[in-house]
Design a protein around this motif. Structure first.
Motif, mmCIF file in Angstrom:
data_model
loop_
_atom_site.group_PDB
_atom_site.id
_atom_site.type_symbol
_atom_site.label_atom_id
_atom_site.label_comp_id
_atom_site.label_asym_id
_atom_site.label_seq_id
_atom_site.Cartn_x
_atom_site.Cartn_y
_atom_site.Cartn_z
ATOM 1 N N GLU A 1 -62.194 25.141 -19.611
ATOM 2 C CA GLU A 1 -61.168 24.374 -20.315
ATOM 3 C C GLU A 1 -60.309 25.279 -21.199
ATOM 4 O O GLU A 1 -59.087 25.105 -21.285
ATOM 5 C CB GLU A 1 -61.818 23.274 -21.168
ATOM 6 N N GLN B 1 -43.133 21.494 -13.428
ATOM 7 C CA GLN B 1 -44.349 21.502 -12.618
ATOM 8 C C GLN B 1 -44.071 21.520 -11.122
ATOM 9 O O GLN B 1 -44.973 21.760 -10.324
ATOM 10 C CB GLN B 1 -45.216 20.293 -12.981
ATOM 11 N N LEU C 1 -66.300 21.889 -12.484
ATOM 12 C CA LEU C 1 -64.873 22.186 -12.402
ATOM 13 C C LEU C 1 -64.599 23.600 -12.905
ATOM 14 O O LEU C 1 -65.141 24.025 -13.927
ATOM 15 C CB LEU C 1 -64.066 21.178 -13.232
ATOM 16 N N LYS D 1 -59.447 25.331 -10.344
ATOM 17 C CA LYS D 1 -59.293 23.956 -9.856
ATOM 18 C C LYS D 1 -58.399 23.152 -10.791
ATOM 19 O O LYS D 1 -57.498 22.429 -10.346
ATOM 20 C CB LYS D 1 -60.681 23.315 -9.751
ATOM 21 N N LEU D 2 -58.618 23.280 -12.095
ATOM 22 C CA LEU D 2 -57.808 22.557 -13.073
ATOM 23 C C LEU D 2 -56.345 22.977 -13.000
ATOM 24 O O LEU D 2 -55.437 22.142 -13.081
ATOM 25 C CB LEU D 2 -58.356 22.798 -14.483
ATOM 26 N N LEU E 1 -54.658 24.332 -10.375
ATOM 27 C CA LEU E 1 -54.004 23.910 -9.140
ATOM 28 C C LEU E 1 -53.761 22.400 -9.120
ATOM 29 O O LEU E 1 -52.816 21.924 -8.481
ATOM 30 C CB LEU E 1 -54.841 24.342 -7.935
ATOM 31 N N ASP E 2 -54.597 21.650 -9.811
ATOM 32 C CA ASP E 2 -54.364 20.214 -9.917
ATOM 33 C C ASP E 2 -53.155 19.921 -10.814
ATOM 34 O O ASP E 2 -52.364 19.019 -10.544
ATOM 35 C CB ASP E 2 -55.605 19.514 -10.474
ATOM 36 N N ALA E 3 -53.017 20.719 -11.893
ATOM 37 C CA ALA E 3 -51.926 20.488 -12.838
ATOM 38 C C ALA E 3 -50.601 21.035 -12.332
ATOM 39 O O ALA E 3 -49.544 20.420 -12.538
ATOM 40 C CB ALA E 3 -52.267 21.119 -14.190
ATOM 41 N N PRO F 1 -49.311 22.192 -8.784
ATOM 42 C CA PRO F 1 -49.644 22.330 -7.353
ATOM 43 C C PRO F 1 -49.014 23.546 -6.679
ATOM 44 O O PRO F 1 -49.578 24.071 -5.717
ATOM 45 C CB PRO F 1 -49.104 21.021 -6.750
#
Length: 335
Positions: free
Chosen positions: A201, A224, A248, A252-253, A255-257, A259
């Motif tokens: 985080e 974004q 997590l 991963k965090l 690439l989710d936020a 793309p």
């Protein structure tokens, strides 16, 4: 006792000698048979086995030594500018200038124009030689090595390595800069999180802060949906894969936020001053932010033949990194 008497006694005992034997008492060493009573001696070196090379297997496959990957061109792209005769390159930069005024039917106030500049960069051309002899080639061939091919590979690799270094650091003494030291780039901020020990985080929030800086520098042009390249040393990239208690990772965090974020590992970003992380928007509103420029990637000159050897020059040229929009990059140092 005479020899004849000894022979007679032997005959009486049943030992019959050949008729020609007349002497049985003279010591053996007195006859011309030198080696008969001596310890055997060698003329040559004592045998220690066959030569070792006769039982040595030489694998015909040549194992190339690994070298660090060259990733500078992946960050912002690469392009050819001019040729090997070009010494200076000028780039047209146009900035709109508009002044407005209160409207009036007969007012001539207000004007619009364009501020045009021609920033320049200087090229740097470099070279290397390969040389091989006729006897040298044949001796290398006996060792199952294609020496000429190895020399060509070495020269091509050496030119590419220098070209990659110039993309990152430029060439001292010239208007030739790199992706890390162009004077117009905004200086990196000190990292507030140690990625090697931080939780996913914290690492994620560190990159988000960097993204917010990029948005601020571009006044919101970068968002974004913008393609982004996150350049970092390989060790920092590994830190992104550490997971939290929920499974997590920071990668991963991220690439989710975001793309369209691409992570690029650059070994040279592991600097003496700390690990450098740059976030680039390589293309904004249809135009490139920067490019790694070259005049020639490799020019192979004529092979020169001499009495019993050959040589060949290879050359290349670089502009370093040409940065048109320095605001489209944000960096942090010391992660």
């Amino acid at each position: 006792m005479r020899d004849s008497q000894v022979i007679a006694q032997l005959a009486a005992k049943g030992v019959i000698l050949a008729p020609g034997v007349k002497n049985v008492t003279t010591p053996l060493a007195q006859f011309a048979m030198d080696a008969a009573d001596l310890t055997p001696t060698l003329i040559g070196t004592p045998n220690a086995g066959i030569p070792a090379y006769l039982t040595t297997y030489v694998d015909p496959k040549v194992i190339e030594v690994l070298v660090a990957p060259m990733k500078a061109a992946e960050i912002v792209g690469e392009s050819k500018k001019g040729d090997w005769t070009t010494l200076t390159a000028a780039f047209i930069q146009a900035e709109p200038t508009t002044e407005v005024a209160t409207y009036g039917d007969y007012s001539a106030d207000g004007s619009s124009g364009a501020n045009v500049n021609y920033p320049q960069r200087q090229s740097y051309h470099f070279q290397t030689w390969t040389r091989w002899g006729e006897r040298e080639l044949e001796m290398a061939g006996a060792g199952r090595v294609d020496l000429a091919a190895q020399l060509n590979y070495s020269s091509a690799l050496g030119l590419s390595k220098f070209l990659n270094a110039s993309y990152l650091f430029g060439v001292s003494g010239l208007q030739n800069y790199g992706l890390t030291n162009d004077p117009r780039l905004i200086a990196p901020v000190a990292a507030t999180v140690n990625w090697a020990t931080g939780v996913p985080e914290d690492i994620f929030n560190s990159v988000v802060t960097q993204f917010k800086q990029l948005q601020s520098q571009t006044q919101g042009i970068v968002d974004q949906e913008t393609e982004l390249h996150l350049a970092m040393p390989p060790t920092a990239s590994a830190d992104l894969n550490r997971v939290n208690t929920y499974g997590l990772s920071a990668a991963k965090l991220l690439l989710d936020a975001v793309p369209k974020l691409k992570i690029i590992t650059v070994p040279e970003y592991d600097t003496a001053g700390g690990r450098l992380v740059q976030m680039w928007a390589p293309r904004v509103e249809g135009q490139d932010t920067a490019t790694c420029g070259f005049t020639e990637k490799m020019r192979a000159h004529a092979i020169e033949r001499y009495s019993s050897y050959f040589r060949q020059k290879k050359s290349a040229g670089t502009w370093g990194a040409i940065v048109w929009r320095p605001a489209c990059m944000a960096a942090q140092l010391g992660v």
